[in-house]
Design a protein around this motif. Structure first.
Motif, PDB file in Angstrom:
ATOM      1  N   ALA A 169      39.878  44.463  49.053  1.00  0.00           N
ATOM      2  CA  ALA A 169      40.162  45.138  47.782  1.00  0.00           C
ATOM      3  C   ALA A 169      39.794  46.608  47.930  1.00  0.00           C
ATOM      4  O   ALA A 169      39.307  47.034  48.977  1.00  0.00           O
ATOM      5  CB  ALA A 169      39.351  44.521  46.652  1.00  0.00           C
ATOM      6  N   GLY A 170      40.035  47.376  46.880  1.00  0.00           N
ATOM      7  CA  GLY A 170      39.513  48.727  46.859  1.00  0.00           C
ATOM      8  C   GLY A 170      40.500  49.819  46.529  1.00  0.00           C
ATOM      9  O   GLY A 170      40.110  50.870  46.052  1.00  0.00           O
ATOM     10  N   LEU A 171      41.797  49.571  46.779  1.00  0.00           N
ATOM     11  CA  LEU A 171      42.756  50.621  46.418  1.00  0.00           C
ATOM     12  C   LEU A 171      43.056  50.596  44.928  1.00  0.00           C
ATOM     13  O   LEU A 171      43.447  51.611  44.359  1.00  0.00           O
ATOM     14  CB  LEU A 171      44.078  50.438  47.168  1.00  0.00           C
ATOM     15  CG  LEU A 171      44.130  50.782  48.647  1.00  0.00           C
ATOM     16  CD1 LEU A 171      45.580  50.771  49.107  1.00  0.00           C
ATOM     17  CD2 LEU A 171      43.515  52.143  48.918  1.00  0.00           C
ATOM     18  N   PHE A 214      42.740  51.743  39.714  1.00  0.00           N
ATOM     19  CA  PHE A 214      41.559  51.169  39.074  1.00  0.00           C
ATOM     20  C   PHE A 214      41.041  49.998  39.907  1.00  0.00           C
ATOM     21  O   PHE A 214      41.777  49.076  40.246  1.00  0.00           O
ATOM     22  CB  PHE A 214      41.831  50.687  37.641  1.00  0.00           C
ATOM     23  CG  PHE A 214      40.623  49.990  37.079  1.00  0.00           C
ATOM     24  CD1 PHE A 214      39.601  50.720  36.510  1.00  0.00           C
ATOM     25  CD2 PHE A 214      40.470  48.601  37.204  1.00  0.00           C
ATOM     26  CE1 PHE A 214      38.452  50.086  36.047  1.00  0.00           C
ATOM     27  CE2 PHE A 214      39.323  47.958  36.747  1.00  0.00           C
ATOM     28  CZ  PHE A 214      38.321  48.718  36.167  1.00  0.00           C
ATOM     29  N   THR A 215      39.761  50.039  40.222  1.00  0.00           N
ATOM     30  CA  THR A 215      39.154  48.951  40.981  1.00  0.00           C
ATOM     31  C   THR A 215      37.690  48.796  40.593  1.00  0.00           C
ATOM     32  O   THR A 215      37.061  49.776  40.165  1.00  0.00           O
ATOM     33  CB  THR A 215      39.268  49.206  42.498  1.00  0.00           C
ATOM     34  OG1 THR A 215      38.692  48.089  43.202  1.00  0.00           O
ATOM     35  CG2 THR A 215      38.551  50.478  42.931  1.00  0.00           C
ATOM     36  N   THR A 216      37.175  47.587  40.712  1.00  0.00           N
ATOM     37  CA  THR A 216      35.734  47.417  40.532  1.00  0.00           C
ATOM     38  C   THR A 216      35.075  47.203  41.889  1.00  0.00           C
ATOM     39  O   THR A 216      33.905  46.835  41.968  1.00  0.00           O
ATOM     40  CB  THR A 216      35.429  46.200  39.637  1.00  0.00           C
ATOM     41  OG1 THR A 216      36.082  45.056  40.188  1.00  0.00           O
ATOM     42  CG2 THR A 216      35.892  46.424  38.220  1.00  0.00           C
ATOM     43  N   PHE A 217      35.860  47.403  42.946  1.00  0.00           N
ATOM     44  CA  PHE A 217      35.349  47.127  44.286  1.00  0.00           C
ATOM     45  C   PHE A 217      34.597  48.332  44.834  1.00  0.00           C
ATOM     46  O   PHE A 217      35.078  49.458  44.763  1.00  0.00           O
ATOM     47  CB  PHE A 217      36.504  46.793  45.227  1.00  0.00           C
ATOM     48  CG  PHE A 217      36.060  46.378  46.602  1.00  0.00           C
ATOM     49  CD1 PHE A 217      35.593  45.097  46.841  1.00  0.00           C
ATOM     50  CD2 PHE A 217      36.112  47.272  47.659  1.00  0.00           C
ATOM     51  CE1 PHE A 217      35.207  44.701  48.110  1.00  0.00           C
ATOM     52  CE2 PHE A 217      35.716  46.883  48.933  1.00  0.00           C
ATOM     53  CZ  PHE A 217      35.260  45.595  49.160  1.00  0.00           C
TER      54      PHE A 217
HETATM   55  P1  ADP Z   1      41.624  45.971  43.755  1.00  0.00           P
HETATM   56  O1  ADP Z   1      41.697  44.536  44.154  1.00  0.00           O
HETATM   57  O2  ADP Z   1      41.873  46.902  44.902  1.00  0.00           O
HETATM   58  O3  ADP Z   1      40.373  46.293  43.020  1.00  0.00           O
HETATM   59  P2  ADP Z   1      43.683  45.203  41.908  1.00  0.00           P
HETATM   60  O4  ADP Z   1      44.741  45.976  41.204  1.00  0.00           O
HETATM   61  O5  ADP Z   1      44.123  44.078  42.768  1.00  0.00           O
HETATM   62  O6  ADP Z   1      42.823  46.245  42.743  1.00  0.00           O
HETATM   63  O7  ADP Z   1      42.671  44.626  40.833  1.00  0.00           O
HETATM   64  C1  ADP Z   1      42.061  45.500  39.922  1.00  0.00           C
HETATM   65  C2  ADP Z   1      40.777  44.913  39.374  1.00  0.00           C
HETATM   66  O8  ADP Z   1      41.083  43.783  38.544  1.00  0.00           O
HETATM   67  C3  ADP Z   1      39.831  44.386  40.425  1.00  0.00           C
HETATM   68  O9  ADP Z   1      39.021  45.403  40.974  1.00  0.00           O
HETATM   69  C4  ADP Z   1      39.021  43.362  39.628  1.00  0.00           C
HETATM   70  O10 ADP Z   1      37.998  44.025  38.896  1.00  0.00           O
HETATM   71  C5  ADP Z   1      40.015  42.841  38.607  1.00  0.00           C
HETATM   72  N1  ADP Z   1      40.551  41.532  39.001  1.00  0.00           N
HETATM   73  C6  ADP Z   1      41.805  41.288  39.465  1.00  0.00           C
HETATM   74  N2  ADP Z   1      41.979  39.980  39.726  1.00  0.00           N
HETATM   75  C7  ADP Z   1      40.809  39.363  39.426  1.00  0.00           C
HETATM   76  C8  ADP Z   1      40.340  37.984  39.472  1.00  0.00           C
HETATM   77  N3  ADP Z   1      41.132  36.993  39.902  1.00  0.00           N
HETATM   78  N4  ADP Z   1      39.074  37.752  39.065  1.00  0.00           N
HETATM   79  C9  ADP Z   1      38.273  38.736  38.636  1.00  0.00           C
HETATM   80  N5  ADP Z   1      38.652  40.052  38.571  1.00  0.00           N
HETATM   81  C10 ADP Z   1      39.891  40.351  38.944  1.00  0.00           C
END
Ligand code: ADP
Ligand code: MG
Length: 471
Positions: free
Chosen positions: A417-419, A384-387
């Motif tokens: 980010a992204g995975l 899951f990612t929002t990237f």
């Molecule tokens: P990724 O960084 O590859 O997207 P992560 O598992 O590290 O995957 O994080 C998942 C999601 O959680 C991110 O895409 C983001 O939407 C949210 N997130 C994590 N840490 C933060 C933060 N410090 N501030 C805002 N959103 C966050």
């Protein structure tokens, strides 16, 4: 510092488990230490189906054996200085007694995935890596590692094993993304949670022996090398008994700031406060992985929220011996207790030497705007990612996700980010020794991430003789 082996194996020479003067990271997943190791040449893998015509398939049989519960006492007991030749051989034998069963369990778990999933080229590559690694260990079964020549050859096998499985994360990520039509996200998360936790333990066992091997001289003369790695007397194998989190945070901060500069053209700042001189016994590679991932998240949010002028504040608090839940953030609504830790001592967690081991809590506070309420329930799911690379709507097309993964694989993990593996895998690393990670978001403002780590146990250091006693 890692001394080259007498027999000069390329596989082993590439490893360097000791800290370097530079901030070069060597954590297991971010790949930034990859350049330290030369690429390993190994024979093309045969397809496992061919193999079965010739070899007996031992995995089902081996996987019936229960996993030996790992304890830190096991991991450090062979490393107590002075490291005798006998202790090194005992460590090799102990390592050999654990690994085939562990690999066989992973092979069986992969075989239990839907056939169409295991047939995916990326998942199949991981599957073949396991088959290959098991096949390199089988010749050692049923014989005793009884001299140092054996030990060197066995360590070469271990080094190749660790190397083979280094780039697993982006490959699995790509494989499961390609298979998302055939397997649900919750099934993927269930599989990966078990698989990646098991992988942490397997690598730890192999790396511990490799590191002990390096802490001895090639000819192994205990008189010449009374303590493991004299330059770093606080190490026992891969465990640093006096690890200073503030140093890791600063070197990881430099690394992640560099990535930000490349991605966004800005370099976020960070401040370490609390008690930066705290030290505890922990595996530096694991802490580097976790801190890198948490800083990537904090820096990315800070930049995307346009708050570069606000530093990310990292507070280090030594944990008193009794485990306390992390305190709620000051001045904020008291939300449900942010303790996300679940069953820390699952079958692939390691029991600490001492339940009262001193630990540390690290709070990473960013002004990145927090996490959207509808995003929050998903952040612990693998992938899951929002990237998105194209700055589109969150969760855009799968082609976009694949391109992020491709660049993650090509850049050796130096993408911001992204995975979508950062949080769940960091939590798996933290929970491995009985710690945890909790996220508390103040939507519209920022995020607090509590990383709670239990030290690996009480290891007493007698500074007068530099002899150490592991209790
Ligand atoms: P990724 O960084 O590859 O997207 P992560 O598992 O590290 O995957 O994080 C998942 C999601 O959680 C991110 O895409 C983001 O939407 C949210 N997130 C994590 N840490 C933060 C933060 N410090 N501030 C805002 N959103 C966050
Ligand atoms: Mg992340």
């Amino acid at each position: 510092i890692a001394r080259p082996l007498r027999l000069g194996s390329r596989a082993i020479q590439g490893f360097n488990y000791w800290p370097r003067a530079s901030s070069t990271l060597q954590n297991p997943e971010n790949g930034s230490g990859a350049h330290l190791r030369p690429p390993l040449q190994r024979p093309q893998l045969r397809d496992h189906k061919d193999r079965h015509h010739h070899d007996v398939d031992v995995a089902p049989h081996l996987a019936k054996q229960p996993l030996h519960p790992l304890s830190l006492a096991d991991l450090v007991k062979h490393g107590r200085p002075p490291l005798s030749a006998e202790a090194l051989l005992a460590s090799a034998r102990f390592t050999l007694s654990l690994l085939p069963v562990r690999l066989a369990h992973r092979i069986q778990a992969l075989r239990n995935l839907p056939y169409i999933v295991v047939s995916n080229p990326n998942i199949n590559r991981i599957y073949n890596n396991y088959q290959h690694s098991l096949s390199t260990l089988l010749p050692w079964q049923g014989r005793t590692i009884s001299n140092l020549d054996d030990e060197i050859r066995f360590t070469e096998v271990l080094a190749e094993l660790v190397q083979t499985h280094t780039d697993t994360i982006p490959i699995l990520a790509r494989g499961f993304l390609e298979c998302r039509k055939y397997i649900s996200p919750s099934e993927v998360t269930r599989f990966l949670d078990e698989h990646l936790r098991a992988r942490i333990g397997t690598r730890l066992v192999a790396e511990q022996h490799i590191a002990l091997h390096f802490s001895s001289t090639p000819h192994f003369d205990p008189a010449a090398s009374p303590t493991p790695c004299p330059e770093h007397p606080s190490y026992i194998g891969v465990i640093d008994t006096a690890l200073r989190p503030a140093s890791i945070i600063d070197s990881c901060g430099d690394f992640v700031a560099e990535i930000c500069e490349l991605n966004y053209g800005v370099r976020p700042r960070w401040i370490v406060d609390g008690e930066p001189d705290t030290t505890f016994a922990f595996v530096p590679m694991h802490l580097e992985y976790i801190v890198t991932e948490l800083l990537k998240n904090a820096f990315r949010a800070t930049v995307e929220n346009g708050m570069n002028r606000e530093p990310v504040v990292i507070t280090i608090a030594p944990e008193p011996p009794e485990v306390k839940p992390p305190p709620p953030p000051q001045g904020q609504v008291h939300l449900a207790q942010p303790k996300e830790s679940r069953g820390a001592f699952g079958r692939d967690a390691i029991a600490p030497l001492d339940d009262n081991a001193p630990g540390v809590t690290i709070r990473i506070r960013d002004r990145g705007g927090g996490i959207e309420p509808d995003v929050l329930p998903h952040i612990w799911s693998y992938s899951f990612t929002t990237f998105t690379e194209s700055d589109d709507v969150p969760g855009a097309g799968s082609e976009d996700a694949l391109s992020v993964i491709t660049s993650a694989a090509n850049n050796g993990g130096s993408t911001i980010a992204g995975l979508g593996y950062g949080l769940p895998l960091s939590r798996a690393y933290a929970e491995y020794f009985g710690g945890g990670i909790a996220v508390q978001s103040l939507h519209g403002w920022g995020t607090d991430v509590y990383l709670q780590l239990k030290g690996v146990g009480k290891i007493e250091q007698d500074t007068t003789t530099s002899a150490r006693k592991v209790l």
